[in-house]
Design a protein around this motif. Structure first.
Motif, PDB file in Angstrom:
ATOM      1  N   GLU A 153       0.823  -1.211   0.000  1.00  0.00           N
ATOM      2  CA  GLU A 153       0.000   0.000   0.000  1.00  0.00           C
ATOM      3  C   GLU A 153       0.855   1.258   0.000  1.00  0.00           C
ATOM      4  N   ALA A 154       1.961   1.219   0.697  1.00  0.00           N
ATOM      5  CA  ALA A 154       2.839   2.390   0.726  1.00  0.00           C
ATOM      6  C   ALA A 154       3.420   2.677  -0.655  1.00  0.00           C
ATOM      7  N   ASP A 155       3.753   1.620  -1.391  1.00  0.00           N
ATOM      8  CA  ASP A 155       4.279   1.784  -2.743  1.00  0.00           C
ATOM      9  C   ASP A 155       3.224   2.427  -3.650  1.00  0.00           C
ATOM     10  N   THR A 156       1.975   1.966  -3.537  1.00  0.00           N
ATOM     11  CA  THR A 156       0.900   2.532  -4.355  1.00  0.00           C
ATOM     12  C   THR A 156       0.668   3.990  -4.007  1.00  0.00           C
ATOM     13  N   ALA A 157       0.677   4.312  -2.718  1.00  0.00           N
ATOM     14  CA  ALA A 157       0.469   5.697  -2.285  1.00  0.00           C
ATOM     15  C   ALA A 157       1.588   6.599  -2.787  1.00  0.00           C
ATOM     16  N   ALA A 158       2.821   6.103  -2.732  1.00  0.00           N
ATOM     17  CA  ALA A 158       3.956   6.894  -3.214  1.00  0.00           C
ATOM     18  C   ALA A 158       3.868   7.109  -4.722  1.00  0.00           C
ATOM     19  N   TYR A 159       3.443   6.093  -5.441  1.00  0.00           N
ATOM     20  CA  TYR A 159       3.289   6.220  -6.890  1.00  0.00           C
ATOM     21  C   TYR A 159       2.220   7.263  -7.222  1.00  0.00           C
ATOM     22  N   LEU A 160       1.103   7.218  -6.525  1.00  0.00           N
ATOM     23  CA  LEU A 160       0.043   8.198  -6.756  1.00  0.00           C
ATOM     24  C   LEU A 160       0.556   9.606  -6.473  1.00  0.00           C
ATOM     25  N   LYS A 161       1.251   9.780  -5.375  1.00  0.00           N
ATOM     26  CA  LYS A 161       1.777  11.101  -5.012  1.00  0.00           C
ATOM     27  C   LYS A 161       2.710  11.616  -6.100  1.00  0.00           C
ATOM     28  N   ARG A 162       3.575  10.745  -6.587  1.00  0.00           N
ATOM     29  CA  ARG A 162       4.518  11.150  -7.628  1.00  0.00           C
ATOM     30  C   ARG A 162       3.798  11.516  -8.918  1.00  0.00           C
ATOM     31  N   ARG A 163       2.805  10.737  -9.291  1.00  0.00           N
ATOM     32  CA  ARG A 163       2.039  11.017 -10.515  1.00  0.00           C
ATOM     33  C   ARG A 163       1.300  12.335 -10.411  1.00  0.00           C
ATOM     34  N   VAL A 164       0.681  12.601  -9.275  1.00  0.00           N
ATOM     35  CA  VAL A 164      -0.052  13.861  -9.096  1.00  0.00           C
ATOM     36  C   VAL A 164       0.913  15.045  -9.161  1.00  0.00           C
ATOM     37  N   GLU A 165       2.044  14.927  -8.516  1.00  0.00           N
ATOM     38  CA  GLU A 165       3.022  16.013  -8.539  1.00  0.00           C
ATOM     39  C   GLU A 165       3.519  16.275  -9.957  1.00  0.00           C
ATOM     40  N   ASP A 166       3.739  15.223 -10.720  1.00  0.00           N
ATOM     41  CA  ASP A 166       4.202  15.388 -12.105  1.00  0.00           C
ATOM     42  C   ASP A 166       3.185  16.158 -12.942  1.00  0.00           C
ATOM     43  N   THR A 167       1.893  15.840 -12.780  1.00  0.00           N
ATOM     44  CA  THR A 167       0.867  16.537 -13.562  1.00  0.00           C
ATOM     45  C   THR A 167       0.764  18.006 -13.164  1.00  0.00           C
ATOM     46  N   GLN A 168       1.078  18.305 -11.904  1.00  0.00           N
ATOM     47  CA  GLN A 168       1.026  19.701 -11.450  1.00  0.00           C
ATOM     48  C   GLN A 168       2.234  20.487 -11.935  1.00  0.00           C
ATOM     49  N   LEU A 169       3.377  19.830 -12.014  1.00  0.00           N
ATOM     50  CA  LEU A 169       4.595  20.508 -12.458  1.00  0.00           C
ATOM     51  C   LEU A 169       4.590  20.789 -13.949  1.00  0.00           C
ATOM     52  N   ARG A 170       3.972  19.889 -14.733  1.00  0.00           N
ATOM     53  CA  ARG A 170       3.967  20.043 -16.190  1.00  0.00           C
ATOM     54  C   ARG A 170       2.541  19.905 -16.710  1.00  0.00           C
ATOM     55  N   PRO A 171       1.714  20.925 -16.535  1.00  0.00           N
ATOM     56  CA  PRO A 171       0.342  20.840 -17.055  1.00  0.00           C
ATOM     57  C   PRO A 171       0.339  20.682 -18.569  1.00  0.00           C
ATOM     58  N   VAL A 172      -0.547  19.838 -19.045  1.00  0.00           N
ATOM     59  CA  VAL A 172      -0.592  19.453 -20.456  1.00  0.00           C
ATOM     60  C   VAL A 172      -1.579  20.331 -21.215  1.00  0.00           C
ATOM     61  N   GLN A 173      -1.207  20.729 -22.433  1.00  0.00           N
ATOM     62  CA  GLN A 173      -2.112  21.494 -23.281  1.00  0.00           C
ATOM     63  C   GLN A 173      -2.961  20.548 -24.128  1.00  0.00           C
ATOM     64  N   LEU A 174      -4.211  20.966 -24.381  1.00  0.00           N
ATOM     65  CA  LEU A 174      -5.159  20.163 -25.147  1.00  0.00           C
ATOM     66  C   LEU A 174      -5.479  20.848 -26.470  1.00  0.00           C
TER      67      LEU A 174
END
Length: 434
Positions: free
Chosen positions: A170-191
């Motif tokens: 569970e800790a691995d999954t939580a860390a992965y989610l945190k990393r993914r969310v941070e990545d999307t915030q750092l580099r917002p994608v254009q549509l």
């Protein structure tokens, strides 16, 4: 009897997304035999005889349909809008999750068969397998020359794929989610910006711009990819990203993302058969810088390497585990382009006297949000019997027919330019269908 949907399956309920498979047929069709074949496959697959119902306390479940409401083959006369009407007819919550329609004149020699299946109970691989099994049953019935009325099996619900994943910390999954969310915030994608003014009227509908290569072009594209050490999937992703980037302002780089659905069933231990009617797909989202003059080969190489690393790390399983968090963090699956790819598959095998001239898989859904002003570009890639096709479904309240036709043509020109060393390219078949 009910089977509750897992959190991953529940995500598909509000989307109302569906797979629309069709095949164009040359030759006579025995409607009674086809109806019996459809009854046979629905008898074999209990989820095809279910509906979605709410569960007390929240969530949804599959529940068997009353016998009179079971999906049955229906027929309709041909017409310019017949396929378009099927494409635009939803599968509603509480109703059947599958629909089969034969379009054509009774006794005629030209038909279109359309099979629609709710994404809650299918993915691309199981939908294609279902279509082929249906026509197998049709051939068997004609060969038997006798009644073969199948009795439905008692519900034997297939397990949700999310319950078949390997053990996880569970800790691995939580860390992965945190990393993914941070990545999307750092580099917002254009549509991709819409070209239709907001607030379209009631006449808007789903249409499809289609790019189809012939056998030789498909082979040359595969050869060109192999020679360059790339994948066809990567080259298509590159062509899509370039077409979108050239429809944005400026000449510099833009942060775009390619979302590639990843088949999970083949990566389970043991693998899950494509005959099992469940949604067994997750996604890989890769963000990258794209200029209008970016090299297609460089983009394809980056996309391919990122997808390979994603699977090698087992991140496709992590993505499935965090899918219930997508409603709170929609950027987790916010790609500029959605590049699906079923790989090379076979179409239906039919009895003598009946020939398939075309097979299609088109994704559709109910909500396209024209008020948003921009959205991802959906591209559904299939290779039936050696011919690659890319379907671009879109809603006319968002993208106009002319806009999507021009985008499709540009993608086709880019792909054919990459095959120049493998022969002389010609103009591919390019159609717009409603």
């Amino acid at each position: 009897m009910r089977r509750e949907l897992c959190p991953v399956e529940t995500l598909y309920v509000p989307q109302r997304s569906r797979a629309v498979l069709s095949c164009t047929l040359d030759g006579p069709v025995d409607t009674a035999a086809l109806a019996a074949a459809f009854d046979a496959v629905t008898a074999e697959q209990p989820t095809l005889r279910t509906r979605i119902v709410p569960v007390e306390g929240g969530g949804h479940a599959l529940e068997p349909l009353p016998e009179p409401e079971r999906p049955r083959l229906t027929t309709r006369p041909p017409g310019e809008d017949a396929y378009a009407e099927e494409l635009n007819t939803p599968l509603t919550v509480g109703g059947p999750l599958a629909r089969a329609v034969l379009i054509g004149e009774p006794g005629g020699h030209t038909h279109t068969f359309v099979l629609t299946v709710d994404h809650v109970i299918t993915d691309g691989h199981s939908a294609i397998t279902l279509l082929n099994r249906l026509w197998d049953r049709y051939g068997e019935r004609l060969a038997a020359g006798s009644d073969n009325d199948a009795e439905p099996r008692p519900p034997a619900w297939p397990a949700p794929v999310s319950t078949l994943l390997p053990p996880a910390d569970e800790a691995d999954t939580a860390a992965y989610l945190k990393r993914r969310v941070e990545d999307t915030q750092l580099r917002p994608v254009q549509l991709l910006p819409y070209d239709v003014p907001s607030g379209g009227g009631p006449d808007h509908r789903i249409e499809v711009a289609r790019l189809r290569l012939n056998l030789d072009e498909t082979l040359r594209l595969r050869t060109a990819a192999r020679t360059a050490g790339l994948s066809v999937h990567g080259l298509i992703g590159a062509a899509l990203l370039l077409a979108v980037r050239r429809r944005m302002d400026g000449t510099g780089s833009r942060v775009l993302a390619c979302m590639s659905p990843v088949d999970v069933r083949s990566r389970l231990t043991p693998p899950l058969s494509a005959e099992v009617m469940v949604a067994a797909v997750t996604a890989h989202l890769h963000t990258l810088e794209v200029r209008p003059d970016s090299s297609p080969h460089d983009l394809a190489r980056e996309l391919g390497a990122a997808l390979g690393d994603h699977i090698e790390r087992g991140d496709h399983f992590r993505e499935m585990r965090i899918m219930p968090d997508v409603p709170r963090h929609p950027a987790l699956q916010m790609g500029t382009v959605i590049n699906t790819n079923m790989g090379a598959v076979s179409g239906p095998r039919l009895p003598d006297g009946l020939r398939v001239t075309d097979v299609r898989l088109v994704p559709a859904r109910e909500h396209y949000f024209p008020q948003a002003g921009r959205s991802p570009l959906m591209a559904c890639v299939t290779t039936f019997d050696g011919r690659l096709a890319i379907e671009f479904p879109h809603h006319t309240a968002c993208f106009s027919t002319d806009f999507m036709a021009a985008l499709r043509d540009e993608v086709g020109a880019t792909l054919l330019s990459l095959t120049a060393g493998a022969g002389s390219p010609r103009t591919p078949e390019q159609t717009v269908t409603a």
